[in-house]
Design a protein around this motif. Structure first.
Motif, PDB file in Angstrom:
ATOM      1  N   UNK A 298      -1.813  10.713 -11.291  1.00  0.00           N
ATOM      2  CA  UNK A 298      -2.869   9.736 -11.026  1.00  0.00           C
ATOM      3  C   UNK A 298      -3.157   9.678  -9.527  1.00  0.00           C
ATOM      4  N   UNK A 299      -4.341   9.205  -9.146  1.00  0.00           N
ATOM      5  CA  UNK A 299      -4.666   9.116  -7.720  1.00  0.00           C
ATOM      6  C   UNK A 299      -3.578   8.388  -6.943  1.00  0.00           C
ATOM      7  N   UNK A 300      -3.224   8.970  -5.804  1.00  0.00           N
ATOM      8  CA  UNK A 300      -2.212   8.380  -4.953  1.00  0.00           C
ATOM      9  C   UNK A 300      -0.804   8.847  -5.221  1.00  0.00           C
ATOM     10  N   UNK A 301      -0.631   9.751  -6.188  1.00  0.00           N
ATOM     11  CA  UNK A 301       0.720  10.213  -6.522  1.00  0.00           C
ATOM     12  C   UNK A 301       1.364  10.926  -5.347  1.00  0.00           C
ATOM     13  N   UNK A 302       0.562  11.694  -4.643  1.00  0.00           N
ATOM     14  CA  UNK A 302       1.126  12.566  -3.613  1.00  0.00           C
ATOM     15  C   UNK A 302       0.683  12.145  -2.219  1.00  0.00           C
ATOM     16  N   UNK A 303       1.470  12.557  -1.244  1.00  0.00           N
ATOM     17  CA  UNK A 303       1.175  12.296   0.156  1.00  0.00           C
ATOM     18  C   UNK A 303       2.393  12.635   0.978  1.00  0.00           C
ATOM     19  N   UNK A 304       2.193  12.904   2.250  1.00  0.00           N
ATOM     20  CA  UNK A 304       3.310  13.283   3.112  1.00  0.00           C
ATOM     21  C   UNK A 304       4.309  12.141   3.305  1.00  0.00           C
ATOM     22  N   UNK A 305       3.862  10.913   3.017  1.00  0.00           N
ATOM     23  CA  UNK A 305       4.715   9.739   3.215  1.00  0.00           C
ATOM     24  C   UNK A 305       5.403   9.285   1.940  1.00  0.00           C
ATOM     25  N   UNK A 306       5.290  10.065   0.849  1.00  0.00           N
ATOM     26  CA  UNK A 306       5.815   9.578  -0.419  1.00  0.00           C
ATOM     27  C   UNK A 306       6.525  10.661  -1.217  1.00  0.00           C
ATOM     28  N   UNK A 307       7.452  10.228  -2.060  1.00  0.00           N
ATOM     29  CA  UNK A 307       8.141  11.101  -2.997  1.00  0.00           C
ATOM     30  C   UNK A 307       7.684  10.700  -4.396  1.00  0.00           C
ATOM     31  N   UNK A 308       7.376  11.684  -5.222  1.00  0.00           N
ATOM     32  CA  UNK A 308       6.752  11.449  -6.517  1.00  0.00           C
ATOM     33  C   UNK A 308       7.757  11.764  -7.626  1.00  0.00           C
TER      34      UNK A 308
END
Length: 538
Positions: A298-308
């Motif tokens: 879903x939107x927002x799952x990924x990013x350099x500041x997060x672990x999914x």
């Protein structure tokens, strides 16, 4: 993106697979003997300032042993209810008292009505005569004085009386800590009473009476959950695989953790884990922000500041969704009882790694105190900056809903920022509003959370005030159709809900957090207008 082959640690019926390099933290936890010390309930682990609280909050490590004593009396009470034609359970509880039972209920399709709200529409919907005649009410509160829970109890008492149900006190099942006001009330009026483990904090209470009583009365075989947790408990401090240690290192590895279910068969675990992580780790200006996703990728799952992380899904290839965007950094597979204990352990380990006391909640009471003051003194006078269709706009320079939402996205365009949407609405009838989370996430690089008020006050509300000070806040409120007086109080559910929203605004504004409030003068039209407006944004 994780290595699709990943590294797996599996034991006690649960497996954690990850391609994230957390070896250093895993080795640190093991080298410093943290798992064994948690198993031994060593209160010194989180530092001298945390020791006093930890000393009375580590019972969750093996509370499932004590919980076996609940099985026989719960089976007896369920049989009594069945003989009386009572086959529906309504749960009045907040935070840790409601989230675990909700996961169990949704996973096993038990149909428990979870009342962790002050929205009058949602309360009134539970008070119809046909429903009441087959309903028992579980009232859960550690302190016995939670305002939402007390208000719901009063409403049910009046409703039972109103339809002529005699001796309605026998329709109530109280779950509370020893010595609480709720225990005293249960003994006074002869209601059913189950005392919980007082050495377990609310958010760690899934395998105590708080999690198990409503589920068992609704028909769940809670002995299975206890057995699953007991099997997993043998892995704590193991010299071999120890999945909770890996999961703890994963939680501590990034500022944000995004969580989605991927065909695990467990429904709603992310909401429970959100409270556990946010309230345990969101303090001292730091911590891990949990974001619950609607579906894998879903939107927002990924990013350099997060672990999914996904609960369920493939550990050797793409998740069942088949989307490349849905490839997780980690996968947690295992039965629900093991999941509860694994995430609790992992959160305690993450607190150790981050340097946070995972058992206190220093900022939770502030909004509650504001609410009490507002109920006594009256709502603060506030005028909208603008009105756009069915939406009043507060705290924004824009005269349109789209413009106000655009301001929120601009405020969130900074390092470490996140957006929190807080909806003081009916999460059943106004469920469509929750689509706003994904729509906002799709238009910004920042993490976006969604919380139904007031339940999030007992969850992410701690992170909002005590976690990293980079939140951007959107509060949604709405006009009330049918209101309901709270018996014995000089305010209604709508008045309580409005006071809670105002109290939370004051707590955030006192910290100079960016906050926009959108008030829906007509809920359905207002929700549609919000979704249309956000889709206009680039």
């Amino acid at each position: 993106m994780s290595d699709p082959m990943g590294k797996m640690e599996a034991a006690g019926g649960l497996a954690v697979t990850t391609g994230v390099d957390v070896n250093r933290d895993v080795e640190r936890l093991r080298a410093e003997g943290v798992p064994a010390k948690v198993a031994a309930k060593d209160a010194t682990l989180w530092g001298p300032e945390a020791e006093e609280e930890a000393a009375i909050r580590l019972g969750w490590v093996d509370t499932f042993v004590e919980s076996k004593e609940l099985l026989a009396p719960l089976a007896k009470l369920r049989a009594e209810f069945n003989e009386q034609g009572i086959d529906h359970i309504a749960l009045a509880g907040m935070g840790g008292s409601s989230l675990a039972p909700e996961v169990i209920s949704r996973t096993l399709d038990l149909g428990i009505s979870i009342l962790d709200t002050t929205d009058p529409g949602q309360i009134v919907a539970e008070l119809g005569e046909a429903s009441l005649r087959r309903t028992a009410v579980v009232v859960s509160s550690k302190s016995g004085s939670t305002v939402e829970t007390d208000s719901q109890r009063r409403a049910f008492e009046a409703a039972f009386k109103g339809v002529g149900i005699e001796d309605s006190t026998k329709r109530f099942v109280f779950v509370t800590d020893p010595g609480s006001a709720l225990e005293e009330l249960a003994n006074e009026q002869g209601s059913h009473l189950f005392l919980a483990d007082s050495t377990v904090g609310g958010r760690y209470s899934a395998l105590t009476a708080f999690g198990l009583v409503p589920a068992a009365l609704a028909g769940a075989d809670v002995a299975d959950l206890i057995d699953q947790a007991e099997t997993f408990a043998t892995t704590i401090g193991s010299d071999d695989d120890d999945p909770a240690v890996v999961l703890g290192a994963i939680i501590a590895s990034k500022p944000t953790i995004t969580i989605a279910d991927d065909g695990s068969g467990i429904v709603g675990l992310g909401d429970w884990a959100e409270q556990l992580i946010a309230e345990s780790l969101g303090k001292d200006g730091k911590g891990t922000l949990p974001v619950v996703l609607e579906e894998p990728g879903a939107p927002g799952a990924r990013g350099s500041d997060r672990v999914y992380v996904t609960v369920g899904g493939s550990s050797t290839g793409l998740p069942s969704s088949g989307s490349a965007l849905a490839m997780p950094d980690a996968v947690v597979n295992g039965p629900l009882g093991a999941q509860f204990l694994a995430w609790e352990l992992a959160t305690a380990y993450a607190g150790y790694l981050i340097g946070i006391d995972p058992f206190n909640q220093p900022n939770v009471t502030e909004s509650k105190e504001n609410t009490k003051r507002i109920l006594a003194d009256g709502l603060p006078e506030e005028r909208p900056n603008a009105v756009d269709g069915a939406v009043e706009i507060y705290g924004s320079h824009s005269t349109t809903v789209a413009g106000a939402l655009g301001e929120i996205l601009l405020d969130a365009d900074s390092e470490g920022a996140y957006i929190a949407v807080m909806a003081y609405l009916d999460r059943i009838d106004d469920a469509e509003a929750a689509k706003l989370r994904a729509e906002l996430a799709e238009r910004t690089g920042a993490p976006v959370t969604w919380g139904w008020g007031p339940r999030f006050l007992h969850s992410t509300g701690q992170f909002h005030k005590g976690g990293r000070p980079t939140g951007v806040f959107l509060q949604l409120t709405g006009e009330v159709g049918e209101d309901l007086l709270i018996p014995g109080r000089d305010y209604t559910f709508a008045g309580l809900q409005a006071a809670q929203a105002a109290g939370d605004r004051q707590a955030l504004q006192s910290r100079d957090r960016p906050l926009v409030r959108l008030h829906l003068t007509h809920r359905k039209r207002g929700v549609n207008q919000l979704l249309h407006a956000v889709r206009e944004l680039s």
